[in-house]
Design a protein around this motif. Structure first.
Motif, PDB file in Angstrom:
ATOM      1  N   GLY A  41       0.785  -1.232   0.000  1.00 21.56           N
ATOM      2  CA  GLY A  41       0.000   0.000   0.000  1.00 21.56           C
ATOM      3  C   GLY A  41       0.821   1.288   0.000  1.00 21.56           C
ATOM      4  N   LYS A  42       2.067   1.231  -0.478  1.00 19.11           N
ATOM      5  CA  LYS A  42       2.940   2.400  -0.462  1.00 19.11           C
ATOM      6  C   LYS A  42       2.435   3.506  -1.376  1.00 19.11           C
ATOM      7  CE  LYS A  42       6.379  -0.252  -1.879  1.00 19.11           C
ATOM      8  NZ  LYS A  42       5.786  -1.593  -1.798  1.00 19.11           N
ATOM      9  N   THR A  43       2.123   3.143  -2.611  1.00 15.40           N
ATOM     10  CA  THR A  43       1.704   4.146  -3.592  1.00 15.40           C
ATOM     11  C   THR A  43       0.428   4.846  -3.120  1.00 15.40           C
ATOM     12  OG1 THR A  43       2.661   2.810  -5.349  1.00 15.40           O
ATOM     13  CG2 THR A  43       1.113   4.506  -6.010  1.00 15.40           C
ATOM     14  N   VAL A  44      -0.514   4.066  -2.626  1.00 13.36           N
ATOM     15  CA  VAL A  44      -1.781   4.633  -2.181  1.00 13.36           C
ATOM     16  C   VAL A  44      -1.550   5.555  -0.972  1.00 13.36           C
ATOM     17  CG1 VAL A  44      -4.036   4.068  -1.201  1.00 13.36           C
ATOM     18  CG2 VAL A  44      -3.134   2.706  -3.097  1.00 13.36           C
ATOM     19  N   SER A 104       0.668  -0.425 -10.149  1.00 14.08           N
ATOM     20  CA  SER A 104       1.746  -0.707  -9.215  1.00 14.08           C
ATOM     21  C   SER A 104       3.094  -0.461  -9.883  1.00 14.08           C
ATOM     22  CB  SER A 104       1.650  -2.138  -8.702  1.00 14.08           C
ATOM     23  OG  SER A 104       2.210  -3.013  -9.633  1.00 14.08           O
ATOM     24  N   THR A 105       4.038  -0.007  -9.068  1.00 14.81           N
ATOM     25  CA  THR A 105       5.397   0.226  -9.535  1.00 14.81           C
ATOM     26  C   THR A 105       6.297  -0.665  -8.704  1.00 14.81           C
ATOM     27  OG1 THR A 105       5.414   2.042  -7.989  1.00 14.81           O
ATOM     28  CG2 THR A 105       5.204   2.622 -10.284  1.00 14.81           C
ATOM     29  N   ARG A 106       7.471  -0.994  -9.235  1.00 18.55           N
ATOM     30  CA  ARG A 106       8.300  -1.939  -8.508  1.00 18.55           C
ATOM     31  C   ARG A 106       9.709  -1.404  -8.350  1.00 18.55           C
ATOM     32  NH1 ARG A 106       7.195  -7.775  -9.749  1.00 18.55           N
ATOM     33  NH2 ARG A 106       5.343  -7.817  -8.468  1.00 18.55           N
ATOM     34  N   VAL A 132      10.464   9.087   0.080  1.00 16.21           N
ATOM     35  CA  VAL A 132      11.160   8.103  -0.738  1.00 16.21           C
ATOM     36  C   VAL A 132      10.417   6.773  -0.639  1.00 16.21           C
ATOM     37  CG1 VAL A 132      13.351   6.969  -1.208  1.00 16.21           C
ATOM     38  CG2 VAL A 132      13.338   9.272  -0.208  1.00 16.21           C
ATOM     39  N   ASP A 133       9.853   6.335  -1.756  1.00 22.96           N
ATOM     40  CA  ASP A 133       9.075   5.102  -1.835  1.00 22.96           C
ATOM     41  C   ASP A 133      10.008   4.015  -2.375  1.00 22.96           C
ATOM     42  OD1 ASP A 133       7.569   2.984  -2.926  1.00 22.96           O
ATOM     43  OD2 ASP A 133       6.103   4.263  -3.902  1.00 22.96           O
ATOM     44  N   TYR A 134      10.282   2.996  -1.593  1.00 28.80           N
ATOM     45  CA  TYR A 134      11.160   1.920  -2.088  1.00 28.80           C
ATOM     46  C   TYR A 134      10.651   0.563  -1.632  1.00 28.80           C
ATOM     47  CZ  TYR A 134      13.234   1.753   2.564  1.00 28.80           C
ATOM     48  OH  TYR A 134      13.412   1.602   3.911  1.00 28.80           O
TER      49      TYR A 134
HETATM   50 MG   LIG Z   1       3.952   1.176  -5.375  1.00 32.99          MG
END
Ligand SMILES: [Mg+2]
Ligand SMILES: Nc1nc2c(ncn2[C@@H]2O[C@H](COP(=O)(O)OP(=O)(O)O)[C@@H](O)[C@H]2O)c(=O)[nH]1
Length: 489
Positions: A41-44, A104-106, A132-134
């Motif tokens: 749920g990082k992106t959201v 979704s991104t990876r 920073v989303d990782y």
């Molecule tokens: Mg994501």
């Protein structure tokens, strides 16, 4: 062992750290890491957080907002030129205009938000928030830094012989039994072993088992390194203190394992992880409950591994400037809107129990740790539904088109009420197989590949009152308060 190159590297990094430190005296900056395994749920979360800050979401527990001291928030160009920008605009458009979950991104991405606020004494100030989303898979690789190939092999093998992993590892184990580590290095043997080992990791990650602890993370998210030697190795059955004969398969595997750390793990640690001031770790605890007690115990092992990461830097680098500096770590159970509100506290209590057990065995170097059950975007509302003679605490939402439940297929328009089940009141129950209350959450027959938790569509915006309309959420404001509240005094 420190070498001259290490020393030069450290000097360069120390200079950067000093510069960042100096810069933040004039222009206060918080570098916030947002991590979690794929689909946690990082992106959201980032999208909802930024939208809420820019558009004035309802955040009663977030003090600065509640006291009317947030004047506004705006996006600004990020400081790191080599990191992809978090695609906020597309994600907001998906959530709000299309009411679908963002793609979704990876990989890693970054976004800078500047918050204009009034300090408690009345002065106008700015806080720069770099998010920073990782992938959490990268974080779970950090413990490899202090492990030899032989230790990692022994640990991976032991884990793969436990339940429920053992049956999934069958093909890989069969291949492993044919390999002689001391035999001459053989590229085809390495390719086959790596492929079977990767297939085993992928099978463990499948939602039926929902295992969390699956290093090396890039085997699951290879990106543009797929097929390169740094990803073409696998554990071998070798003694922990052994030394490989020159030119052997063992020597080759060991060298590639070290390359993996040099090429992927160390740069991530140095360029990203060590620079974070605050960290949110998102946990899809419901997916683990859904899979069963083994998945819950595995998740607990992963949490311990994550906490260990904050200790690793102290052993890896000499200079204090390069040690991980995160002083607050938040563990957040996401997607709480899949449960009736009466279970939110229970979800939080279970995650807290897991984190407490992990903290007891880890050293977080004095960082403050908190635990919250939240929903960055609340897709359901609560209701009581009569079932037989009983009123059941249920949730109401619009299931995504194509979702199925009880033989019914949803069209993405109709609303339904579902009884999602209760979490046990005793947090310990989820760690014990067969305990009443928990089994009820485990997915039905193995043939059913669909989740017990329905995927609901994102909700429409809530009407604004006096402010602009906002996305509904659960406890996102408490997360904000813990993460940056003290920097907005
Ligand atoms: Mg994501
Ligand atoms: N109901 C609900 N679903 C969510 C929420 N956050 C994430 N999800 C679901 O989880 C999926 C993965 O979320 P995403 O943010 O893309 O995960 P990431 O891989 O960690 O970035 C989404 O597509 C949604 O289906 C939430 O707050 N509520």
């Amino acid at each position: 062992m420190a070498t001259l190159t290490d020393f030069i590297e450290e000097t360069r990094l120390a200079a950067r750290a000093l510069m960042e430190f100096g810069g933040s005296l004039f222009n206060p900056t918080v570098r916030l890491g947002i991590t979690g395994l794929s689909r946690a749920g990082k992106t959201v979360l980032i999208t909802a957080l930024v939208h809420g800050l820019i558009r004035g979401g309802r955040f009663p527990v977030f003090e600065a907002q509640n006291e009317g001291r947030i004047v506004g928030a705006r996006l600004a160009p990020q400081p790191d030129d080599a990191v992809p920008r978090f695609d906020y605009e597309s994600h907001v458009h998906a959530l709000i205009a299309d009411r679908v979950w963002p793609e979704s991104t990876r990989q890693i991405s970054e976004l800078r938000l500047i918050i204009d606020y009034q300090s408690k004494s009345g002065a106008m100030r700015e806080l720069t928030l770099d998010m920073v989303d990782y992938p959490g898979e990268w974080l779970l690789d950090l413990p490899l830094l202090s492990k030899s190939f032989e230790t990692w092999s022994a640990e991976s093998l032991a884990l793969s012989r436990s339940e429920p992993r053992a049956p999934l590892a069958k093909a890989w184990h069969a291949d492993l039994a044919t390999l002689d580590p001391a035999a001459p290095a053989d590229e085809q043997a390495a390719i086959t072993a790596a492929r079977l080992f990767t297939e085993y990791l992928l099978a463990c990650r499948n939602e039926r088992y929902a295992m969390s602890l699956l290093p090396p993370g890039r085997f699951l998210l290879p990106g543009d390194l797929a097929g390169s030697p740094a990803l073409t190795f696998a554990p071998l059955d070798v003694p922990a203190d052994g030394v490989p004969p020159e030119g052997s398969l063992w020597a080759m595997m060991r060298r590639r394992y070290e390359s993996y750390k040099d090429v992927l793990v160390r740069p991530f640690f140095r360029d990203h992880f060590a620079r974070l001031d605050r960290q949110v770790v998102l946990v899809d605890a419901l997916a683990a409950f859904n899979a069963g007690p083994e998945a819950v115990r595995d998740l607990e092992g992963a949490l311990k591994s994550i906490l260990d990461c904050f200790e690793i830097g102290r052993r890896t680098f000499v200079s204090a400037l390069l040690r991980p500096r995160a002083d607050r770590i938040l563990f957040a159970a996401t997607k709480a809107d899949h449960l009736h509100p009466s279970s939110h506290d229970r979800l939080e209590a279970i995650l807290r129990r897991m984190v407490d057990r992990a903290i007891a065995r880890a050293d977080v170097g004095g960082a403050g740790v908190d635990v919250i059950a939240l929903s960055a975007v609340r897709a359901t509302r609560e209701a009581q539904v009569r079932h037989g003679g009983e009123m059941l605490p249920s949730i109401v939402g619009v299931p995504a088109a194509g979702e199925t439940a009880g033989g019914r297929k949803f069209d993405g328009v109709a609303e339904v009420a579902v009884f999602p089940g209760d979490l046990p009141a005793d947090p310990d129950a989820v760690f014990q197989p067969g305990k009443a209350g928990f089994r009820g959450l485990a997915s039905g027959t193995p043939e059913e590949s669909d989740f017990r938790f329905l995927r609901f569509r994102p909700p429409p915006l809530e009407p604004g009152g006096d402010g602009p309309p906002a996305l509904p959420h659960i406890r996102l404001d408490r997360a904000l308060q813990f993460l940056i509240g003290d920097r907005l005094k």
